[in-house]
Design an enzyme around this catalytic site. Structure first.
Site, short mmCIF file in Angstrom:
data_model
loop_
_atom_site.label_atom_id
_atom_site.label_comp_id
_atom_site.label_asym_id
_atom_site.label_seq_id
_atom_site.Cartn_x
_atom_site.Cartn_y
_atom_site.Cartn_z
N ARG A 76 -16.81 5.32 -2.10
CA ARG A 76 -16.55 6.01 -0.77
C ARG A 76 -16.00 7.68 -1.35
O ARG A 76 -15.93 7.87 -2.62
CB ARG A 76 -15.20 5.63 -0.25
CG ARG A 76 -15.32 4.26 0.42
CD ARG A 76 -13.88 3.94 1.35
NE ARG A 76 -13.12 3.40 0.31
CZ ARG A 76 -11.68 3.02 0.52
NH1 ARG A 76 -11.39 2.86 1.82
NH2 ARG A 76 -11.13 2.54 -0.67
N TYR A 106 -5.12 8.50 0.37
CA TYR A 106 -4.46 7.16 0.35
C TYR A 106 -3.72 7.25 -0.91
O TYR A 106 -4.13 7.33 -1.99
CB TYR A 106 -5.27 5.81 0.54
CG TYR A 106 -5.78 5.70 1.89
CD1 TYR A 106 -4.97 5.37 2.78
CD2 TYR A 106 -7.25 5.71 1.95
CE1 TYR A 106 -5.75 5.15 4.10
CE2 TYR A 106 -7.85 5.16 3.05
CZ TYR A 106 -6.97 5.10 4.23
OH TYR A 106 -7.58 4.80 5.35
N GLU A 157 -1.79 6.64 4.62
CA GLU A 157 -1.33 5.73 5.25
C GLU A 157 0.01 5.86 6.29
O GLU A 157 0.43 4.90 6.76
CB GLU A 157 -1.26 4.66 4.12
CG GLU A 157 -0.13 4.91 3.27
CD GLU A 157 -0.40 5.60 2.01
OE1 GLU A 157 0.34 5.84 1.05
OE2 GLU A 157 -1.54 6.38 2.06
#
Length: 371
Positions: free
Chosen positions: A15, A94, A118
């Site tokens: 990613r 994150y 998060e």
């Protein structure tokens, strides 16, 4: 603002924190974007795509970190990235700090502004930047579980949905949030017999209304989980405590009594796991056995489907990136109470209360740092 995007270096992480479409949006708004070479190659976006969108292509992560006022990532900084962080620099990614005291200490020492995807919230308490990856991970938990139940993969040799005349698999899901809900929908759609646990009666009422008849909703107690775990062919851990370590709900003594060749997928593993016998694994070596039970503990499950997960993630993060770039972190957090909840560490201070409780580090209210 100078915004940097780097290539992820976590094992099998393809990613990327910013797509060319996001680069174009930032550049159009008057910002400068530095993109490390090959940052998007894992999803077939090449340097030419980033350059065409207006990014400057940079040869190393070191230079991106050195020049950027804000760095956009997907996963937490790894140890060889810790020395690159600097005081006052925004890191937006994150973090899952509760799973690593070492990462927490490194970020405190750096003086960086650590805003964790998060723990960003909406006014109604939802987690908008965790939700897209939770959707992916919940669906993948069933996909991976079904695969590893195959005998060739080490499992019991069970087809999740069975066939006419043969009972389907028993799937037990602990947690009725986004991950658990998506997992239950997938497992039910494949025809499995699903037991879905949660501690919220209102949530259970809602799930009971919307789930198909092959999903049973159950109030979560250790005794009830233990009973169902012993019947499980596939056990999925889907528990989340916002910004805190996951509680252990399935002890090793229960795992030892489960069916041989049963599969455990603990999606909470990046927050410490809710099953005592789970620990983080990688996509290259995703599984291991404990007491004859196959465990899947990949901590970055959405990294296996980076096209889908990057698009879903960046759709959610881009508005926040644009706000931070336009206003700076102090004004952006002042203006958005939900984004302010994403501030976990800033200028050497711990600003997220669950982490203070977890690590016994003094808590400083984020508002006190915003001037």
């Amino acid at each position: 603002m100078i915004v940097g995007v780097i290539r992820e270096i976590k094992d099998d992480e393809n990613r990327v924190g910013l797509l060319p479409a996001g680069v174009e949006a930032l550049v159009t708004a008057g910002h400068t974007v530095l993109a490390e070479t090959c940052c998007g190659s894992g999803i077939n976006f090449e340097d030419e795509d980033y350059a065409a969108a207006g990014a400057q292509i940079i040869s190393s992560a070191e230079e991106v970190f050195a020049r950027s006022e804000m760095v956009i990532k997907v996963k937490e900084p790894l140890p060889n990235e810790w020395p690159l962080m600097r005081s006052g620099q925004i890191l937006f990614t994150y973090f899952h700090f509760a799973a690593s005291r070492e990462l927490t200490d490194a970020c405190l020492e750096s003086g960086a502004i650590c805003i964790a995807y998060e723990t960003v919230e909406t006014p109604d308490g939802l987690l908008p930047l965790l939700a897209p990856m939770s959707e992916v991970a919940g669906r993948m938990a069933v996909q991976e579980g079904a695969k590893y139940l195959e005998r060739a993969m080490g499992g019991r040799g069970i087809l999740l949905g069975g066939v006419p005349g043969v009972a389907p698999a028993n799937v037990v899901i602990i947690g009725g949030g986004m991950v658990g809900t998506e997992a239950a929908k997938m497992a039910a759609g494949l025809g499995a017999n699903v037991s879905l646990f949660d501690v919220s009666i209102p949530r259970l009422r809602y799930l009971d209304d919307v789930m198909p008849k092959n999903v049973s909703t159950l109030y979560s107690t250790l005794a009830a989980i233990r009973e169902k775990a012993l019947q499980a062919d596939l056990l999925i851990g889907a528990v989340l405590l916002k910004g805190a370590k996951a509680p252990t709900l399935v002890p090793r003594s229960v795992v030892a009594q489960m069916k041989k060749g049963a599969v455990i997928v603990d999606v909470a593993v990046d927050q410490g796991g809710c099953i005592e016998t789970t620990h983080p694994t990688t996509h290259q070596n995703p599984t291991y056995f404990v007491d004859g039970v196959l465990h899947y503990g990949v901590a970055n499950m959405p990294g296996a489907v980076p096209h889908t997960s990057t698009a879903a993630l960046t759709n959610a993060t881009l508005p926040y990136v644009l706000a931070l770039a336009k206003k700076g972190w102090k004004k952006a957090l002042k203006d958005d109470a939900g984004l302010r909840k994403g501030l976990n560490i800033a200028l050497g201070k711990l600003t997220y209360e669950p982490l203070s409780e977890e690590f016994k580090i003094p808590f400083v209210a984020p508002e006190s740092l915003l001037g």
